[in-house]
Design an enzyme around this catalytic site. Structure first.
Site, PDB file in Angstrom:
ATOM      1  N   CYS A 176      95.125  51.555 -76.081  1.00 58.17           N
ATOM      2  CA  CYS A 176      96.792  51.392 -75.978  1.00 58.17           C
ATOM      3  C   CYS A 176      97.645  52.313 -75.294  1.00 58.17           C
ATOM      4  O   CYS A 176      97.317  53.580 -75.529  1.00 58.17           O
ATOM      5  CB  CYS A 176      97.325  51.201 -77.553  1.00 58.17           C
ATOM      6  SG  CYS A 176      99.168  51.149 -77.616  1.00 58.17           S
ATOM      7  N   SER A 200      95.942  44.500 -86.703  1.00 54.35           N
ATOM      8  CA  SER A 200      95.350  44.820 -85.353  1.00 54.35           C
ATOM      9  C   SER A 200      94.060  45.001 -85.785  1.00 54.35           C
ATOM     10  O   SER A 200      93.614  46.309 -86.035  1.00 54.35           O
ATOM     11  CB  SER A 200      95.999  46.101 -84.705  1.00 54.35           C
ATOM     12  OG  SER A 200      97.314  45.391 -84.258  1.00 54.35           O
ATOM     13  N   LEU A 201      93.106  43.981 -85.619  1.00 56.51           N
ATOM     14  CA  LEU A 201      91.650  44.280 -86.343  1.00 56.51           C
ATOM     15  C   LEU A 201      90.946  44.829 -85.121  1.00 56.51           C
ATOM     16  O   LEU A 201      90.153  45.806 -85.039  1.00 56.51           O
ATOM     17  CB  LEU A 201      91.091  42.874 -86.852  1.00 56.51           C
ATOM     18  CG  LEU A 201      89.838  42.977 -87.481  1.00 56.51           C
ATOM     19  CD1 LEU A 201      89.922  43.903 -88.799  1.00 56.51           C
ATOM     20  CD2 LEU A 201      89.283  41.682 -87.927  1.00 56.51           C
ATOM     21  N   HIS A 202      90.623  43.962 -84.086  1.00 54.71           N
ATOM     22  CA  HIS A 202      90.045  44.370 -82.789  1.00 54.71           C
ATOM     23  C   HIS A 202      88.619  44.725 -82.929  1.00 54.71           C
ATOM     24  O   HIS A 202      87.956  44.872 -81.724  1.00 54.71           O
ATOM     25  CB  HIS A 202      90.792  45.653 -82.017  1.00 54.71           C
ATOM     26  CG  HIS A 202      92.149  45.498 -81.985  1.00 54.71           C
ATOM     27  ND1 HIS A 202      92.739  44.365 -81.580  1.00 54.71           N
ATOM     28  CD2 HIS A 202      93.454  46.314 -82.274  1.00 54.71           C
ATOM     29  CE1 HIS A 202      94.276  44.444 -81.418  1.00 54.71           C
ATOM     30  NE2 HIS A 202      94.367  45.538 -81.777  1.00 54.71           N
ATOM     31  N   CYS A 236     103.928  56.979 -80.405  1.00 55.17           N
ATOM     32  CA  CYS A 236     103.023  56.456 -81.746  1.00 55.17           C
ATOM     33  C   CYS A 236     102.201  57.777 -82.120  1.00 55.17           C
ATOM     34  O   CYS A 236     101.485  58.261 -81.300  1.00 55.17           O
ATOM     35  CB  CYS A 236     102.304  55.336 -81.458  1.00 55.17           C
ATOM     36  SG  CYS A 236     101.387  54.657 -82.781  1.00 55.17           S
ATOM     37  N   CYS A 251     110.473  41.625 -79.152  1.00 55.65           N
ATOM     38  CA  CYS A 251     109.441  42.543 -79.406  1.00 55.65           C
ATOM     39  C   CYS A 251     110.123  43.876 -79.576  1.00 55.65           C
ATOM     40  O   CYS A 251     110.491  44.492 -78.647  1.00 55.65           O
ATOM     41  CB  CYS A 251     108.349  42.491 -78.384  1.00 55.65           C
ATOM     42  SG  CYS A 251     106.996  43.803 -78.833  1.00 55.65           S
ATOM     43  N   CYS A 284      95.080  54.612 -80.718  1.00 54.80           N
ATOM     44  CA  CYS A 284      94.127  53.580 -80.283  1.00 54.80           C
ATOM     45  C   CYS A 284      93.990  53.757 -78.812  1.00 54.80           C
ATOM     46  O   CYS A 284      94.617  53.964 -77.951  1.00 54.80           O
ATOM     47  CB  CYS A 284      94.880  52.494 -80.665  1.00 54.80           C
ATOM     48  SG  CYS A 284      95.295  52.339 -82.208  1.00 54.80           S
ATOM     49  N   GLY A 326     105.066  51.858 -81.639  1.00 60.82           N
ATOM     50  CA  GLY A 326     105.008  52.815 -82.877  1.00 60.82           C
ATOM     51  C   GLY A 326     104.304  51.916 -84.051  1.00 60.82           C
ATOM     52  O   GLY A 326     104.160  50.641 -83.919  1.00 60.82           O
ATOM     53  N   GLU A 327     103.844  52.689 -85.046  1.00 61.59           N
ATOM     54  CA  GLU A 327     103.280  51.926 -86.253  1.00 61.59           C
ATOM     55  C   GLU A 327     104.491  51.669 -87.159  1.00 61.59           C
ATOM     56  O   GLU A 327     105.022  52.475 -87.884  1.00 61.59           O
ATOM     57  CB  GLU A 327     102.086  52.938 -86.522  1.00 61.59           C
ATOM     58  CG  GLU A 327     101.634  52.380 -87.873  1.00 61.59           C
ATOM     59  CD  GLU A 327     101.388  50.770 -88.186  1.00 61.59           C
ATOM     60  OE1 GLU A 327     100.424  50.337 -87.502  1.00 61.59           O
ATOM     61  OE2 GLU A 327     101.810  50.312 -89.007  1.00 61.59           O
ATOM     62  N   CYS A 359     101.679  43.776 -74.122  1.00 63.41           N
ATOM     63  CA  CYS A 359     101.407  44.437 -75.410  1.00 63.41           C
ATOM     64  C   CYS A 359     100.592  45.699 -74.993  1.00 63.41           C
ATOM     65  O   CYS A 359      99.709  45.644 -74.154  1.00 63.41           O
ATOM     66  CB  CYS A 359     100.235  43.524 -76.101  1.00 63.41           C
ATOM     67  SG  CYS A 359     100.886  42.118 -76.756  1.00 63.41           S
ATOM     68  N   ASN A 389      95.434  44.280 -71.752  1.00 59.78           N
ATOM     69  CA  ASN A 389      96.523  44.493 -70.448  1.00 59.78           C
ATOM     70  C   ASN A 389      96.196  46.122 -70.053  1.00 59.78           C
ATOM     71  O   ASN A 389      96.269  46.893 -70.738  1.00 59.78           O
ATOM     72  CB  ASN A 389      98.081  44.355 -71.126  1.00 59.78           C
ATOM     73  CG  ASN A 389      98.118  43.077 -71.640  1.00 59.78           C
ATOM     74  OD1 ASN A 389      98.211  42.137 -70.424  1.00 59.78           O
ATOM     75  ND2 ASN A 389      98.681  42.873 -72.687  1.00 59.78           N
ATOM     76  N   SER A 440     103.542  43.803 -87.419  1.00 57.04           N
ATOM     77  CA  SER A 440     102.207  44.140 -86.810  1.00 57.04           C
ATOM     78  C   SER A 440     101.615  45.646 -87.211  1.00 57.04           C
ATOM     79  O   SER A 440     102.415  46.432 -86.792  1.00 57.04           O
ATOM     80  CB  SER A 440     101.984  43.894 -85.257  1.00 57.04           C
ATOM     81  OG  SER A 440     100.602  44.450 -84.937  1.00 57.04           O
ATOM     82  N   GLU A 486     111.390  51.352 -75.714  1.00 55.92           N
ATOM     83  CA  GLU A 486     111.208  49.807 -74.794  1.00 55.92           C
ATOM     84  C   GLU A 486     111.447  48.775 -75.737  1.00 55.92           C
ATOM     85  O   GLU A 486     110.769  48.832 -76.838  1.00 55.92           O
ATOM     86  CB  GLU A 486     110.349  49.852 -74.078  1.00 55.92           C
ATOM     87  CG  GLU A 486     110.242  50.898 -72.879  1.00 55.92           C
ATOM     88  CD  GLU A 486     109.093  50.836 -71.757  1.00 55.92           C
ATOM     89  OE1 GLU A 486     109.407  51.226 -70.858  1.00 55.92           O
ATOM     90  OE2 GLU A 486     107.869  50.735 -72.076  1.00 55.92           O
TER      91      GLU A 486
HETATM   92  N1  SAH Z   1     101.230  49.667 -83.875  1.00 56.65           N
HETATM   93  C1  SAH Z   1     101.318  48.158 -84.382  1.00 56.65           C
HETATM   94  C2  SAH Z   1     102.411  47.454 -83.522  1.00 56.65           C
HETATM   95  C3  SAH Z   1     102.224  47.880 -82.097  1.00 56.65           C
HETATM   96  S1  SAH Z   1     100.956  47.259 -81.126  1.00 56.65           S
HETATM   97  C4  SAH Z   1      99.814  47.656 -84.265  1.00 56.65           C
HETATM   98  O1  SAH Z   1      98.754  48.441 -83.545  1.00 56.65           O
HETATM   99  O2  SAH Z   1      99.371  46.791 -84.719  1.00 56.65           O
HETATM  100  C5  SAH Z   1     100.977  45.421 -80.974  1.00 56.65           C
HETATM  101  C6  SAH Z   1      99.810  44.830 -80.652  1.00 56.65           C
HETATM  102  O3  SAH Z   1      99.378  45.184 -79.244  1.00 56.65           O
HETATM  103  C7  SAH Z   1      98.412  45.574 -81.249  1.00 56.65           C
HETATM  104  O4  SAH Z   1      97.726  44.350 -81.743  1.00 56.65           O
HETATM  105  C8  SAH Z   1      97.784  46.307 -80.675  1.00 56.65           C
HETATM  106  O5  SAH Z   1      96.490  46.668 -80.838  1.00 56.65           O
HETATM  107  C9  SAH Z   1      97.950  45.424 -79.240  1.00 56.65           C
HETATM  108  N2  SAH Z   1      97.485  46.307 -77.954  1.00 56.65           N
HETATM  109  C10 SAH Z   1      97.679  47.573 -77.707  1.00 56.65           C
HETATM  110  N3  SAH Z   1      97.368  48.055 -76.524  1.00 56.65           N
HETATM  111  C11 SAH Z   1      97.057  46.842 -75.928  1.00 56.65           C
HETATM  112  C12 SAH Z   1      96.863  46.585 -74.821  1.00 56.65           C
HETATM  113  N4  SAH Z   1      96.686  47.432 -73.579  1.00 56.65           N
HETATM  114  N5  SAH Z   1      96.087  45.172 -74.397  1.00 56.65           N
HETATM  115  C13 SAH Z   1      96.394  44.202 -75.277  1.00 56.65           C
HETATM  116  N6  SAH Z   1      97.045  44.379 -76.458  1.00 56.65           N
HETATM  117  C14 SAH Z   1      97.155  45.721 -76.792  1.00 56.65           C
HETATM  118 FE1  SF4 Z   2     100.060  52.842 -82.194  1.00 55.11          FE
HETATM  119 FE2  SF4 Z   2      99.836  50.097 -82.362  1.00 55.11          FE
HETATM  120 FE3  SF4 Z   2      99.187  51.593 -79.967  1.00 55.11          FE
HETATM  121 FE4  SF4 Z   2      97.604  51.816 -82.021  1.00 55.11          FE
HETATM  122  S1  SF4 Z   2      97.840  49.831 -81.034  1.00 55.11           S
HETATM  123  S2  SF4 Z   2      98.358  53.553 -80.673  1.00 55.11           S
HETATM  124  S3  SF4 Z   2      98.884  51.806 -83.545  1.00 55.11           S
HETATM  125  S4  SF4 Z   2     101.279  51.241 -81.015  1.00 55.11           S
END
Ligand code: SAH
Ligand code: SF4
Length: 422
Positions: free
Chosen positions: A156, A267-269, A149, A142, A153, A213-214, A387, A344, A245, A129
């Site tokens: 995600c 992506s610190l979180h 992936c 994007c 996480c 993906g990463e 996201c 989200n 990212s 996508e």
């Molecule tokens: N894999 C990479 C890039 C793709 S994710 C990464 O993790 O950075 C892009 C961003 O969306 C990341 O910061 C990820 O942590 C965030 N993200 C993933 N799932 C989400 C969700 N359900 N709600 C909000 N942000 C989310």
């Molecule tokens: Fe993969 Fe990024 Fe989602 Fe983590 S947040 S599962 S690294 S796409």
């Protein structure tokens, strides 16, 4: 059962075998040149007998037509001789991967489900996508770097999809080509008339590698693709308008700065290792301290080129004011922006988005400490384009088919929808 190119490493994190084959969009036995870099075009021209002394000029011509003008056929290339156009047309195409569906959110966000052609006998053709987010003065695309992936996480949606494979460089570039086709973003082309594309010079003015993906697990693919996207004679997007990212693949961060040169987002979180281990399991391998050390050393870092730290707001999990204070302490000395992302939701998730009041309090605390702390407005939630909501349709169909089987309902019809087997 099909074979996946995946091995499980001892820390439980899956890693895929690299696939670096440059392109292949093949239609009727012909290879598409869309997404090829300059060196690959040289090679292909040599294969069809273009003499070495002519190759530079011919590559420049092809480059201009493919990446500056968006040509979809060799016929359009009026400064290329008729004979060469015919030879090119016999051997190659300028086809893009197939658009399976296009969805337009009520806020103007567009999401394309794109099917890549099969890579071999066992590959049914991967689906990914790509999302376009228009704003009044810019448009951000994007893009995805992998199918699914390997990381998991917990918040995600993409992380729940089993990885199929890395995208090739050409498949990454093709996402930009498709978006520009659909948005009328080529010289002389017509923009869609639904009023949801910004009235800027370029409909796609920015790119974020924040789709599926990463990106740092597909380093070579992303690097080749970004070199094509940044080339000033073609797609010509400056590296400052591209943001990669990463969830924190520490050893690759300096290479990303040196060899890709884009902006970077982390992506610190979470601010404590125990919590980050749970949210971003890669943290077990590369803990917060190592990650931030790599950020401090990021090539070219300055107040004008800051690192973005992404922080997803999860209700009652990572959103307390003491988390905000610790975040400020951790980032001390790093030129940084903090991007707060309202979580989200997706079907089946155990998390909830923090309340709006809490997000504002958190953002204020960070702002008072001197950091820009924009809250990312969720876009395209109605079409699951926000996201972390991306997950290809094939995967959903497959899940539905599995459920139907479990419930004893015949699923033949469902499997027939290109879902493949696993
Ligand atoms: N894999 C990479 C890039 C793709 S994710 C990464 O993790 O950075 C892009 C961003 O969306 C990341 O910061 C990820 O942590 C965030 N993200 C993933 N799932 C989400 C969700 N359900 N709600 C909000 N942000 C989310
Ligand atoms: Fe993969 Fe990024 Fe989602 Fe983590 S947040 S599962 S690294 S796409």
């Amino acid at each position: 059962m099909s074979q996946r190119p995946v091995v499980r490493t001892d820390d439980g994190i899956e890693k895929i075998a690299e696939i670096l084959t440059p392109a292949p969009v093949i239609t009727g036995g012909k290879l598409s040149l869309v997404g090829f870099g300059r060196a690959a075009l040289h090679e292909k021209l040599a294969e069809i007998g273009v003499p070495a002394r002519e190759q530079n000029m011919r590559v420049n011509q092809l480059w201009h037509w493919i990446y500056h003008r968006g040509a979809a056929s060799f016929d359009a290339m009026l400064n290329v001789s008729k004979t060469l156009r015919a030879t090119l047309d016999d051997a190659f195409t300028l086809d893009r991967p197939e658009i399976v569906s296009e969805q337009i959110s009520k806020d103007g966000t567009r999401k394309w489900l794109i099917r890549m052609p099969p890579m071999g006998a066992h590959d049914k053709g991967a689906e990914i996508e790509t999302v376009y987010i228009p704003e009044s003065d810019r448009g951000t695309l994007c893009i995805s770097s992998q199918v699914g992936c390997t990381l998991t996480c917990s918040f995600c949606h993409t992380g729940t999809q089993r990885l199929v494979r890395n995208l090739t460089a050409a498949e990454i570039v093709a996402q930009v080509m498709i978006a520009r086709d659909r948005l009328g973003d080529w010289p002389g082309a017509t923009r869609p008339t639904d009023g949801l594309v910004p009235d800027a010079d370029r409909a796609v003015s920015n790119i974020v590698l924040m789709g599926m993906g990463e990106p740092l697990y597909n380093f070579d693919g992303v690097r080749y693709a970004m070199a094509t996207v940044m080339d000033g004679d073609g797609l010509s997007l400056s590296r400052r308008r591209i943001t990669l990212s990463t969830s924190g693949v520490v050893p690759m961060i300096p290479r990303a700065g040196d060899e890709i040169g884009s902006m970077i987002a982390i992506s610190l979180h979470a601010v404590r290792d125990d919590l980050r281990n749970e949210l971003v399991p890669l943290n077990r391998k590369y803990p917060i301290r190592d990650l931030l050390d790599a950020c401090r050393a990021y090539p070219g870092l300055s107040n004008a080129r800051r690192i973005t730290f992404e922080y997803v707001m999860l209700d009652g999990v990572n959103d307390s004011l003491s988390d905000a204070r610790e975040l400020i302490r951790l980032l001390k000395g790093i030129p940084a922006k903090i991007n707060l992302i309202p979580f989200n939701p997706w079907p089946g998730t155990k998390y909830k988005c923090s309340s709006w009041d809490r997000i504002e309090e958190f953002s204020d605390a960070v702002f008072r400490a001197g950091y820009a702390s924009p809250v990312r407005t969720p876009r395209g939630r109605d079409i699951l384009a926000a996201c972390g909501q991306l997950k290809s349709e094939t995967e959903k169909l497959r899940a539905r088919a599995r459920l139907m089987l479990e419930e004893g309902i015949g699923a033949d019809g469902v499997y027939a929808v290109g879902a493949g087997e696993d």
